[in-house]
Design a protein around this motif. Structure first.
Motif, PDB file in Angstrom:
ATOM      1  N   LEU A 160       3.355  -7.499  11.802  1.00  0.00           N
ATOM      2  CA  LEU A 160       1.996  -7.706  12.309  1.00  0.00           C
ATOM      3  C   LEU A 160       2.001  -8.231  13.738  1.00  0.00           C
ATOM      4  N   LEU A 161       3.118  -8.830  14.162  1.00  0.00           N
ATOM      5  CA  LEU A 161       3.201  -9.401  15.499  1.00  0.00           C
ATOM      6  C   LEU A 161       3.627  -8.357  16.521  1.00  0.00           C
ATOM      7  N   PRO A 162       2.940  -8.263  17.646  1.00  0.00           N
ATOM      8  CA  PRO A 162       3.398  -7.369  18.715  1.00  0.00           C
ATOM      9  C   PRO A 162       4.757  -7.834  19.236  1.00  0.00           C
ATOM     10  N   SER A 163       5.566  -6.895  19.638  1.00  0.00           N
ATOM     11  CA  SER A 163       6.886  -7.247  20.160  1.00  0.00           C
ATOM     12  C   SER A 163       6.766  -7.873  21.547  1.00  0.00           C
ATOM     13  N   GLY A 164       7.749  -8.719  21.873  1.00  0.00           N
ATOM     14  CA  GLY A 164       7.811  -9.308  23.203  1.00  0.00           C
ATOM     15  C   GLY A 164       7.012 -10.576  23.392  1.00  0.00           C
ATOM     16  N   LEU A 165       6.447 -11.137  22.306  1.00  0.00           N
ATOM     17  CA  LEU A 165       5.669 -12.369  22.441  1.00  0.00           C
ATOM     18  C   LEU A 165       6.598 -13.571  22.594  1.00  0.00           C
ATOM     19  N   PRO A 166       6.226 -14.536  23.447  1.00  0.00           N
ATOM     20  CA  PRO A 166       7.010 -15.781  23.501  1.00  0.00           C
ATOM     21  C   PRO A 166       6.880 -16.558  22.197  1.00  0.00           C
ATOM     22  N   GLY A 167       7.912 -17.282  21.841  1.00  0.00           N
ATOM     23  CA  GLY A 167       7.953 -17.960  20.551  1.00  0.00           C
ATOM     24  C   GLY A 167       6.833 -18.947  20.325  1.00  0.00           C
ATOM     25  N   TRP A 168       6.379 -19.634  21.382  1.00  0.00           N
ATOM     26  CA  TRP A 168       5.382 -20.683  21.196  1.00  0.00           C
ATOM     27  C   TRP A 168       4.020 -20.139  20.775  1.00  0.00           C
ATOM     28  N   ILE A 169       3.749 -18.859  21.112  1.00  0.00           N
ATOM     29  CA  ILE A 169       2.430 -18.304  20.789  1.00  0.00           C
ATOM     30  C   ILE A 169       2.426 -17.526  19.479  1.00  0.00           C
ATOM     31  N   LYS A 170       3.589 -17.255  18.910  1.00  0.00           N
ATOM     32  CA  LYS A 170       3.662 -16.445  17.700  1.00  0.00           C
ATOM     33  C   LYS A 170       2.886 -17.023  16.518  1.00  0.00           C
ATOM     34  N   GLU A 177      -3.795 -12.557  13.235  1.00  0.00           N
ATOM     35  CA  GLU A 177      -3.517 -11.263  12.615  1.00  0.00           C
ATOM     36  C   GLU A 177      -3.741 -11.317  11.108  1.00  0.00           C
ATOM     37  N   LEU A 178      -3.362 -12.416  10.472  1.00  0.00           N
ATOM     38  CA  LEU A 178      -3.580 -12.549   9.030  1.00  0.00           C
ATOM     39  C   LEU A 178      -5.071 -12.549   8.705  1.00  0.00           C
ATOM     40  N   ILE A 179      -5.859 -13.245   9.518  1.00  0.00           N
ATOM     41  CA  ILE A 179      -7.312 -13.236   9.321  1.00  0.00           C
ATOM     42  C   ILE A 179      -7.856 -11.822   9.492  1.00  0.00           C
ATOM     43  N   THR A 180      -7.384 -11.116  10.525  1.00  0.00           N
ATOM     44  CA  THR A 180      -7.865  -9.753  10.798  1.00  0.00           C
ATOM     45  C   THR A 180      -7.521  -8.808   9.652  1.00  0.00           C
ATOM     46  N   PHE A 181      -6.243  -8.819   9.210  1.00  0.00           N
ATOM     47  CA  PHE A 181      -5.777  -7.842   8.236  1.00  0.00           C
ATOM     48  C   PHE A 181      -6.231  -8.159   6.815  1.00  0.00           C
ATOM     49  N   PHE A 182      -6.397  -9.433   6.489  1.00  0.00           N
ATOM     50  CA  PHE A 182      -6.682  -9.795   5.107  1.00  0.00           C
ATOM     51  C   PHE A 182      -8.119 -10.253   4.870  1.00  0.00           C
ATOM     52  N   ILE A 183      -8.871 -10.524   5.930  1.00  0.00           N
ATOM     53  CA  ILE A 183     -10.253 -10.996   5.756  1.00  0.00           C
ATOM     54  C   ILE A 183     -11.242 -10.122   6.540  1.00  0.00           C
ATOM     55  N   THR A 184     -11.052 -10.049   7.863  1.00  0.00           N
ATOM     56  CA  THR A 184     -12.042  -9.380   8.704  1.00  0.00           C
ATOM     57  C   THR A 184     -12.160  -7.891   8.388  1.00  0.00           C
ATOM     58  N   ARG A 185     -11.021  -7.193   8.329  1.00  0.00           N
ATOM     59  CA  ARG A 185     -11.075  -5.752   8.090  1.00  0.00           C
ATOM     60  C   ARG A 185     -11.708  -5.389   6.752  1.00  0.00           C
ATOM     61  N   PRO A 186     -11.266  -5.970   5.644  1.00  0.00           N
ATOM     62  CA  PRO A 186     -11.926  -5.588   4.380  1.00  0.00           C
ATOM     63  C   PRO A 186     -13.384  -6.010   4.321  1.00  0.00           C
ATOM     64  N   LEU A 187     -13.702  -7.167   4.914  1.00  0.00           N
ATOM     65  CA  LEU A 187     -15.094  -7.627   4.892  1.00  0.00           C
ATOM     66  C   LEU A 187     -15.999  -6.667   5.652  1.00  0.00           C
ATOM     67  N   ALA A 255     -10.271   4.067   6.397  1.00  0.00           N
ATOM     68  CA  ALA A 255      -9.229   3.971   5.374  1.00  0.00           C
ATOM     69  C   ALA A 255      -7.977   4.723   5.822  1.00  0.00           C
ATOM     70  N   ALA A 256      -8.164   5.933   6.365  1.00  0.00           N
ATOM     71  CA  ALA A 256      -7.032   6.707   6.864  1.00  0.00           C
ATOM     72  C   ALA A 256      -6.373   6.017   8.046  1.00  0.00           C
ATOM     73  N   SER A 257      -7.177   5.407   8.905  1.00  0.00           N
ATOM     74  CA  SER A 257      -6.630   4.692  10.062  1.00  0.00           C
ATOM     75  C   SER A 257      -5.752   3.524   9.618  1.00  0.00           C
ATOM     76  N   TYR A 258      -6.202   2.778   8.621  1.00  0.00           N
ATOM     77  CA  TYR A 258      -5.400   1.653   8.131  1.00  0.00           C
ATOM     78  C   TYR A 258      -4.108   2.137   7.488  1.00  0.00           C
ATOM     79  N   LEU A 259      -4.185   3.241   6.723  1.00  0.00           N
ATOM     80  CA  LEU A 259      -2.973   3.806   6.124  1.00  0.00           C
ATOM     81  C   LEU A 259      -2.009   4.291   7.209  1.00  0.00           C
ATOM     82  N   GLY A 260      -2.554   4.922   8.233  1.00  0.00           N
ATOM     83  CA  GLY A 260      -1.728   5.362   9.340  1.00  0.00           C
ATOM     84  C   GLY A 260      -1.056   4.200  10.061  1.00  0.00           C
ATOM     85  N   GLY A 261      -1.794   3.107  10.204  1.00  0.00           N
ATOM     86  CA  GLY A 261      -1.221   1.919  10.833  1.00  0.00           C
ATOM     87  C   GLY A 261      -0.103   1.313  10.007  1.00  0.00           C
TER      88      GLY A 261
END
Length: 267
Positions: A160-170, A177-187, A255-261
């Motif tokens: 879920l994390l983009p590559s190349g992020l500095p450790g302190w911001i991960k 990302e957890l809020i987006t994928f598990f709460i915002t998107r389905p809601l 739904a197809a977009s999420y499966l593709g992702g």
């Protein structure tokens, strides 16, 4: 929209406009429980039967040179196959998801169109429980596909994390990302379908039924207002049919977009 705020005296204890409670339509109570079998539940069952009969009648004598019924069914199938599944998932993996996405699209579309079909005139997806149920199916499949591709929960969440992020911001990005994928998107997936179907149906009720209530007052001024209300209601019915198609398409497309992702290499 002035008619929305109009309160007209009807029979004792009744008034216009309708409230959300007007859409609670139980057909009969389930013995021994506080639950009831409702009209939207009946419409869901009818839609399943209609779709099964449609597919059986138009494909039972499938041929290389299709008849009229088979041709129309193939056009709907090709739209779901190419315009939804392949465009959003990609040519490598899309075929195994076509049956699901085709079924999802036609099921939502028919239940949406019930809102403008005479004799039904109640979009099933205007009841929030049905969009929530469909969203749960999409998200179980989506996360299952992602977990199988990643091989483990840790690898899946790490993707879920983009590559190349500095450790302190991960940690912060992971939380978002957890809020987006598990709460915002389905809601938003469920509420978008529900909100559009409920709001559109309320507008049709306001203008068509409201026009009838105005006409029944036998006041010449109010009766004159009922005519343009009905004309606008007819125009809104045509517009609502377009919205119903678009909402079925958008739901299946997302739904197809999420499966593709979930299948993407960078996930």
């Amino acid at each position: 929209m002035a008619a929305v705020g109009l309160i007209l005296p009807m029979a004792e204890g009744e008034h216009f406009p309708p409230t959300p409670g007007s859409f609670w339509q139980p057909l009969f109570a389930i013995p021994g429980t506080d639950y009831a079998f409702t009209r939207p539940m009946l419409l869901i069952a009818i839609s399943g039967v209609v779709l099964a009969v449609w597919l059986w009648l138009t494909t039972r004598h499938a041929a290389v040179v299709p008849g009229r019924g088979q041709w129309y069914t193939e056009q709907v199938y090709n739209f779901a196959r190419n315009g939804i599944a392949r465009d959003m998932i990609g040519s490598k993996d899309f075929m195994r998801f076509v049956p699901f996405l085709f079924s999802l699209f036609v099921f939502i579309l028919l239940n949406n169109l019930f809102g403008v079909i005479p004799g039904f005139q109640n979009p099933t997806m205007a009841r929030i429980g049905f969009p929530i149920g469909l969203t749960l199916i999409v998200y179980v499949m989506y996360h299952w596909v992602g977990l199988r591709k990643a091989g483990s929960i840790g690898a899946y969440l790490g993707g879920l994390l983009p590559s190349g992020l500095p450790g302190w911001i991960k940690p912060m990005i992971m939380f978002l990302e957890l809020i987006t994928f598990f709460i915002t998107r389905p809601l938003t997936l469920a509420l978008r379908l529900f909100g559009n179907m409920f709001a559109g149906h309320m507008l049709l009720v306001v203008f068509i039924v409201g026009g009838w209530y105005l006409f029944k007052t036998w006041d010449p001024a109010l009766m004159a207002v009922a005519i343009p209300a009905w004309i606008l209601g007819a125009a809104l019915t045509a517009f609502e049919a377009l919205v119903q198609f678009l909402q079925a398409y958008v739901f299946a497309l997302l739904a197809a977009s999420y499966l593709g992702g979930a299948l993407a290499d960078e996930h």
